[in-house]
Enzyme design. Structure first.
Site, PDB file in Angstrom:
ATOM      1  CB  ALA A  19      -1.036   0.167   1.204  1.00  0.00           C
ATOM      2  NE  ARG A  51       1.610 -10.460   0.388  1.00  0.00           N
ATOM      3  CZ  ARG A  51       0.454  -9.770   0.653  1.00  0.00           C
ATOM      4  NH1 ARG A  51       0.775  -8.512   0.640  1.00  0.00           N
ATOM      5  NH2 ARG A  51      -0.586 -10.291   0.860  1.00  0.00           N
ATOM      6  CE1 TYR A  74      -2.399 -16.850  -5.709  1.00  0.00           C
ATOM      7  CE2 TYR A  74      -4.522 -17.577  -4.430  1.00  0.00           C
ATOM      8  CZ  TYR A  74      -3.206 -17.089  -4.831  1.00  0.00           C
ATOM      9  OH  TYR A  74      -3.010 -16.196  -3.677  1.00  0.00           O
ATOM     10  CG  ASP A 107      -4.364  -5.349   5.155  1.00  0.00           C
ATOM     11  OD1 ASP A 107      -5.603  -5.169   4.547  1.00  0.00           O
ATOM     12  OD2 ASP A 107      -3.706  -6.436   4.840  1.00  0.00           O
TER      13      ASP A 107
END
Length: 370
Positions: free
Chosen positions: A2, A91, A199, A271
């Site tokens: 973020a 990530r 995934y 978050d």
């Protein structure tokens, strides 16, 4: 994540910023994540989207399976109406992409290996302590944007307390055995009190496998195959192929947590502001959206107070709606037999267009125009 996205959004508006990071190096850490079209529209403005797509795998659908039989219940389209894709990625690969873009900007300064200490008003600015091994730096800034995650030290320093336990635990692992890996795309298995998601990551070379179950205190890695032994055999093969799982207690931030502090000189995003369960795969996307919307309000408003108030007024309803969707998924995914039979029948009876329409409000979101 973020924080870097926020820095890039500010830089593209020619606003200088300093990113203060605790880690001495931005290393490859974390697990897989999903970037839905609403997030990718923001990232497309910040760097080379084709390069980002090459680091991940584009998904067309999320296929939902019955836990025990593995039978496909429904395939939910996840591409947006305008063709913006849905991406699964590690990530670390997203972070590397963001760091590369930030390093190329003369408006962004990265200061690593620093903890944030006291933050206090100093006339019209904030006085911020950045603590490092060689001493403490003092930063003077008109605004602090705290993007320090679900366990936000800034939030705790402000007296907001830590995140709340949700009663759920995620086991995360990576499948590198090609024979055990599922077909390309995102798959989920729905069962009583538990579900599993798989995934591709690392450009399709590995699969991220997540097993979510109640956090009852007795669960351990060694027992995972037994706890999922009556589930789809293909899932069992994947579980057996993981070298080691990491346990992640799932936490959430109370929906009423205030975001604006210190007379509108400090704001929480991502978050730190609104961490929620991952049942809609929107944690990363909401943080990325936050950055785009906050940067736009900082550009448009007459002063910081109006900018931060306008940002919160715009963002809270959307965050609340996503949080509500997360709660719906948690309930529906974990329905016990025989209620699960009704769920499966309803999902199977619906068209792809109908299923896609359920999430159009989420995936078709667009960032504010410049």
């Amino acid at each position: 994540m973020a924080g870097l996205t926020m820095a890039l959004e500010l830089a593209r508006r020619d606003r200088p910023c300093i990113v203060v990071e605790r880690a001495p190096r931005l290393e490859e850490v974390g697990a897989g994540l999903q970037l839905s079209p609403n997030a990718l529209r923001v990232l497309a403005r910040l760097g080379d989207l084709d390069d980002l797509k090459a680091r991940g795998t584009v998904a067309e659908t999320v296929t939902l399976h019955a836990a025990r039989t593995g039978r496909a219940i429904a395939s939910v389209p996840v591409s947006s109406a305008d063709g913006t894709p849905y991406l699964s990625i590690h990530r670390a690969d997203l972070q590397a992409w963001l760091v590369r873009a930030a390093a190329a900007s003369s408006r962004i300064e990265l200061r690593l290996g620093r903890d944030i200490g006291a933050i206090a008003r100093d006339r019209s600015d904030l006085r911020v302590e950045a603590i490092r091994s060689g001493g403490t730096e003092i930063l003077q800034t008109p605004l602090v944007i705290a993007a320090d995650g679900v366990n936000s030290p800034t939030a705790q320093r402000l007296g907001l307390g830590g995140p709340a336990a949700t009663g759920a635990l995620a086991w995360r692992g990576r499948v590198a055995d090609g024979a055990a890996m599922p077909p390309a795309g995102i798959e989920a298995w729905l069962g009583p009190r538990r579900h599993a998601v798989a995934y591709p990551i690392a450009s399709g070379r590995e699969t991220n496998l997540v097993l979510i179950e109640p956090a009852d205190g007795s669960a351990n890695h060694a027992d995972l195959p037994a706890r999922f032994s009556k589930w789809d055999r293909r899932l069992g093969t994947m579980i057996a192929s993981v070298d080691g799982f990491t346990a992640w207690p799932l936490k959430a931030v109370p929906g009423a947590r205030p975001w604006r502090h210190l007379d509108n000189r400090l704001i929480l995003i991502g978050d730190a502001a609104h961490a929620m369960l991952p049942y809609a795969a929107q944690g990363a996307a909401m943080a990325i959206e936050d950055a785009a919307v906050l940067a736009a309000h900082l550009d448009r408003a007459a002063d910081l107070s109006n900018a931060l108030r306008g940002y919160e007024t715009e963002r809270r309803p959307r965050i609340d709606r996503v949080r509500s969707r997360v709660g719906f998924h948690r309930f529906v995914y974990h329905l016990p037999f025989p209620l699960s039979l009704g769920r499966n029948a309803v999902l199977a009876s619906r068209s792809a267009a109908s299923l896609a329409g359920d999430l159009a409000w989420l995936y078709d979101w667009r960032p504010p125009r410049d």
